[in-house]
Write a protein that holds these residues in place. Sequence first.
Motif, short mmCIF file in Angstrom:
data_model
loop_
_atom_site.label_atom_id
_atom_site.label_comp_id
_atom_site.label_asym_id
_atom_site.label_seq_id
_atom_site.Cartn_x
_atom_site.Cartn_y
_atom_site.Cartn_z
N GLU A 32 49.61 32.49 34.71
CA GLU A 32 48.15 32.42 34.60
C GLU A 32 47.46 32.55 35.95
O GLU A 32 46.35 33.06 36.04
N ASP A 33 48.11 32.05 37.01
CA ASP A 33 47.46 32.10 38.32
C ASP A 33 47.61 33.45 39.02
O ASP A 33 47.14 33.64 40.13
N GLN A 34 48.28 34.41 38.36
CA GLN A 34 48.28 35.78 38.89
C GLN A 34 47.02 36.45 38.38
O GLN A 34 46.93 36.82 37.21
N LEU A 35 46.06 36.61 39.24
CA LEU A 35 44.75 37.10 38.80
C LEU A 35 44.71 38.60 38.60
O LEU A 35 44.13 39.08 37.64
N ASN A 198 40.99 40.87 38.25
CA ASN A 198 40.91 39.44 38.60
C ASN A 198 40.55 38.70 37.32
O ASN A 198 39.40 38.77 36.86
N ARG A 199 41.52 38.02 36.73
CA ARG A 199 41.33 37.46 35.38
C ARG A 199 40.41 36.25 35.34
O ARG A 199 40.12 35.75 34.26
N LYS A 200 39.91 35.80 36.48
CA LYS A 200 38.87 34.77 36.47
C LYS A 200 37.49 35.38 36.36
O LYS A 200 36.50 34.67 36.18
N GLU A 440 32.26 35.58 38.09
CA GLU A 440 33.13 34.71 37.31
C GLU A 440 32.69 34.67 35.85
O GLU A 440 31.49 34.71 35.54
#
Length: 537
Positions: A32-35, A198-200, A440
Amino acid sequence: MTWESIAEQKRHALKACIPSKWLIPAAIFPPEDQLDVTTFPKESGFFTDRELEITSTPAQTILSHVSSGSWTAEEVATAFCKAAAAAQQLTNCLSEIFFDRAIAQAKELDSYFQQTGKTKGPFHGLPISIKDNFNLIGYDSTVGFTSLVNDPATYNSTLVDLLLGAGAVLYCKTNVPTAMMIAESVNNVFGRTVNPRNRKLTSGGSSGGESALIAFGASRIGVGTDIGGSLRIPAACTGIFTIRPSFGRFPNFQTRSGLAGQEAVGSVNGPLAQTLDEIVLWAKTVVGQEPWIRDPKCLPIPWRSVETKKSLKIAVLWNDGFCTPTPPVSRALKETVEKLKAAGHETITWAPTEHKGLLDTLARMFVADGGKSVRKLLEPTQEPFRPEMKAYEDATEVGTYEMWQIHLARNTLCKSYIDRWNETGIDAILCPTTPYSSVESGKFAYVGYTGVFNVLDYPAVSFPCGVHTDKDVDVAYANHQPLSDIDGQVQNDYSAEAVHGMAVNLQLVGRKLEEEKVLAMTDVILKAISPTNGSKQ
C-alpha cells in the motif's frame, strides 16, 4: 436489497471477471505504501517482453503492425486486457470488464484479415477503452448509482457503433463519480479510483477511470466525456493528453447522463491518450467516419488540414480572478510563456473579465432542476447523496422563465468573450487546466479553469508541459492574499511534499469548432517547450 448490498454484489461480480491467471500474486503485489505503480508492468516480471512491447507502442504503430500481419489483433487485445486487469487491481479504475468478448472480437478480426487480406476499418484491431456512460449492449452503465446496477443497456451509444464498425476492440469500461458531476472519480458502487502515479492522489473526474488506465499503461486511447472539465481535469491529474471539442464535432448520442435532458451546456466526448499524435489520430478517424450521418446533433464538418502561423499570438490567463494556481502550476505557466517568447511567439495577458458571470451561469444550469435528476436515481435504492454533491441535494428548482433568463445571460457573456477575442486578434488562450498538478484524494475543490470553456463551447487541449512539481522549488506561497474563500482553501490544502514529482498540465483554448487548429497549435507549443519532441511527447 439495500444499496450497500447491491454495491457489494456488483464489486464482487466485477472482480470475478478478472481471469485467475491475471490476478497479481501476493509475492509481487505492490504494498500500500508504494505510491507509484506505473513501474509495476516493467519491474514486476508479471508481463512478458512481448506484452510490454505491445502496450508501450503508440496506436498508429499498433495499427500498422496489425494491418501488415506482423501482429495479430488477438495478441494485441490479450496484452491490453491483461494490463487492464492489473490496473484495476492497483487503482480501481474499471466499472465493466468484458475481456472474453474483446478477445473473441479480435479473433474475428484476424479471421476476416486472413480471409480477405483487408482490414475491417481504420481502427482494425486497436483496443480502445470507454468511459462508463457509453452504452454497450448487455453491460451496465451505472454512472455511479446503485439503482442502475444490473440494468444492462439494450442499445449501443452511437460512438460505440462507430468504433466497432471501424474495427476497434472494446475491452473495458472505466469508473466515474456519481452522476459524473464530481471532479474526482468516486461513487457508492465501486468506490474511489486512485492515481497510478501516486495512489494518495486523485486521478480526477469525471473521466478518472480512463485517465488512470491510460497513465498506468493499460490503454493507448480511451474515450471520456466533458461537461465542466471531465476530460481535461483527469488528463491534468495524470499528465496525459486530451481535447475537449466543441459540441457537435464528435458523436455523443445515446450516452447515459446523470443529468439527462440538461442541454443548457452540452456534454461532449473526446479522446484521452498518452501522446498528442494519438489524440489527432482518434479525432481525424472518428470525424472521417462521417458521424453526422448517424448522430442528429453531430455537425457535418469533415476533418480539415491546417497550417499554423510561424508566430502565434497567445493570450495568457495567469489566474481567473477567483483561484490562484498552486505554485507548480504558476511556475509551469511562467516557464512555458518564456519558452514561447524565445521561440518567436507573441504573448499578451488575458483578463478574466467574463469568468465570474460564466461560472455563476454554469453553476445555475447544473442545478436548475433542483437536484431532481440525481435524487430520482438515488431514491429507488434509498442511496444517500454523497457529500461532494451537496449543491444538488440543497438545490431549488427554477422555472422556465428563470431558465430562459439564464440562457440570455449566457449568450450575452459569450458575445462579450468573442468580441474581446476579435479585438485583440489572438490565436489562442493559454491557461492552467486546474489550480493543481494533482491533489490528494478528497481535496479537489475548484473546476473554474475548465468550466468557463464549456459554457463558451470552445475547444481546449489539456497537455503535459514538461514541468514536474518539485517540493524544494514549489513551496507554498508566503503571505498569500486569497482572491476568494475557495482560493484560501486551495492554498491551505496545497502540499508540495504530497504532489512532488507530478507532471503539470496546461490548457490551450481555441475558437469554437476549430479543433484542428487548437491541436496543431498545441504541437507548436510542445515544440517550443522541447524542440526534439513535439507531439511525440
